[in-house]
Scaffold this active site. Sequence first.
Site, PDB file in Angstrom:
ATOM      1  N   ARG A  68       5.642  -4.771  -0.576  1.00 54.91           N
ATOM      2  CA  ARG A  68       4.857  -3.626  -0.995  1.00 54.91           C
ATOM      3  C   ARG A  68       4.475  -3.844  -2.455  1.00 54.91           C
ATOM      4  O   ARG A  68       5.234  -4.437  -3.224  1.00 54.91           O
ATOM      5  CB  ARG A  68       5.641  -2.313  -0.833  1.00 54.91           C
ATOM      6  CG  ARG A  68       5.830  -1.870   0.605  1.00 54.91           C
ATOM      7  CD  ARG A  68       4.498  -1.469   1.247  1.00 54.91           C
ATOM      8  NE  ARG A  68       4.663  -0.963   2.616  1.00 54.91           N
ATOM      9  CZ  ARG A  68       4.540  -1.706   3.693  1.00 54.91           C
ATOM     10  NH1 ARG A  68       4.285  -3.013   3.557  1.00 54.91           N
ATOM     11  NH2 ARG A  68       4.677  -1.173   4.903  1.00 54.91           N
ATOM     12  N   GLU A 127      -3.175  -0.008  -4.942  1.00 54.13           N
ATOM     13  CA  GLU A 127      -3.795  -0.534  -3.729  1.00 54.13           C
ATOM     14  C   GLU A 127      -4.659   0.542  -3.085  1.00 54.13           C
ATOM     15  O   GLU A 127      -4.161   1.659  -2.869  1.00 54.13           O
ATOM     16  CB  GLU A 127      -2.714  -0.986  -2.745  1.00 54.13           C
ATOM     17  CG  GLU A 127      -3.254  -1.689  -1.510  1.00 54.13           C
ATOM     18  CD  GLU A 127      -2.159  -2.240  -0.603  1.00 54.13           C
ATOM     19  OE1 GLU A 127      -2.253  -2.018   0.621  1.00 54.13           O
ATOM     20  OE2 GLU A 127      -1.220  -2.883  -1.107  1.00 54.13           O
ATOM     21  N   HIS A 183      -4.245  -6.685   2.031  1.00 53.19           N
ATOM     22  CA  HIS A 183      -3.182  -6.241   2.947  1.00 53.19           C
ATOM     23  C   HIS A 183      -3.497  -6.739   4.361  1.00 53.19           C
ATOM     24  O   HIS A 183      -3.421  -5.979   5.339  1.00 53.19           O
ATOM     25  CB  HIS A 183      -3.071  -4.707   2.925  1.00 53.19           C
ATOM     26  CG  HIS A 183      -1.678  -4.221   3.213  1.00 53.19           C
ATOM     27  ND1 HIS A 183      -1.105  -3.164   2.560  1.00 53.19           N
ATOM     28  CD2 HIS A 183      -0.734  -4.655   4.100  1.00 53.19           C
ATOM     29  CE1 HIS A 183       0.114  -2.948   3.022  1.00 53.19           C
ATOM     30  NE2 HIS A 183       0.363  -3.849   3.945  1.00 53.19           N
TER      31      HIS A 183
END
Length: 317
Positions: free
Chosen positions: A231, A260, A279
């Site tokens: 993450r 993000e 991602h």
Amino acid sequence: MADIVVRRDNIHGMAVDRYATALRDRLPNHDVEVARTPAAERDLVADATVLTGSSVSEDLLDAADSLRLFASTYAGYDHLPLDELAAHDVALTTASGVHAPNVAEHVVGAWLSFARGFFTARRRQADHVWQSFKSNDFAGSRVCVLGMGAIGSAIVDRLDGFDVETVAVRHSPEKDTPTDEVYGYDDVHEAVEDARYVALACPLTAETRGLVDDDLLTTMHPETVLVNVARGPVVDTDALVDALQRNHVGAAALDVTDPEPLPSDHRLWDFENVLVTPHNAGHTPSYFDRLADIVAENVRRAEETGAWDGLQNQISL
């Protein structure tokens, strides 16, 4: 009415109908339906035994009188109403492990690409420049993986045959681990000290938030290739930018970032030794098939035992 209801969550650009088809193939004696509208969802869930999708609301749980299992299509579950699931006596399972093979390939591919200079070659090809450049050997390196869940384990599995020294960092270092060395998070500096390749595959917790900070980046070798498929907030972004500017780290491959999505004017976009992917490491055309394997096995297990307990990827509520 359907006893297995699939929510209308398309994943990675793949229509959820593929998921429903995969479930029907594995559970031919069950009625599997896709809830294509909110109204259809409330209607179908009223008699359903299994609901599967990325999320579930309290209102939907209130309408699901016969529901016994919510099968999440995500590996993470901190976004779900855990207390409400427990109150309704609904079991919860996740998609943990579905991403592991392809994310592991993403990590190893990034390491090899930086080691062999593929990004340098690509830039020179774009400029039509025939010029030799230095590259490195991946073999003989010390490789460190932080996090030994399904993804971390898959990464280590794929290192067989590369002739590298493997190091793991995990919450419980006393557990049997298929690496040459294993450390706890308290000893993370010792783990990364001489590693040329480091992968972050750990969950985001209070312990791992900001784990890769200025202090840890200073401990790393200046040629280290850091890959983050965990993450974004596991890495202190400002500290990473500073380390890149000062050549305190060799390269970074970031599939997740903080923030993000990464803003278009962020400095990380402009480093030649940084690979940013949106991602995307979790994308695989086999996503729904792997997920259907887990859900179908759990349905069969519950039918055999008569209990929605002891299921694969079940989260204790």
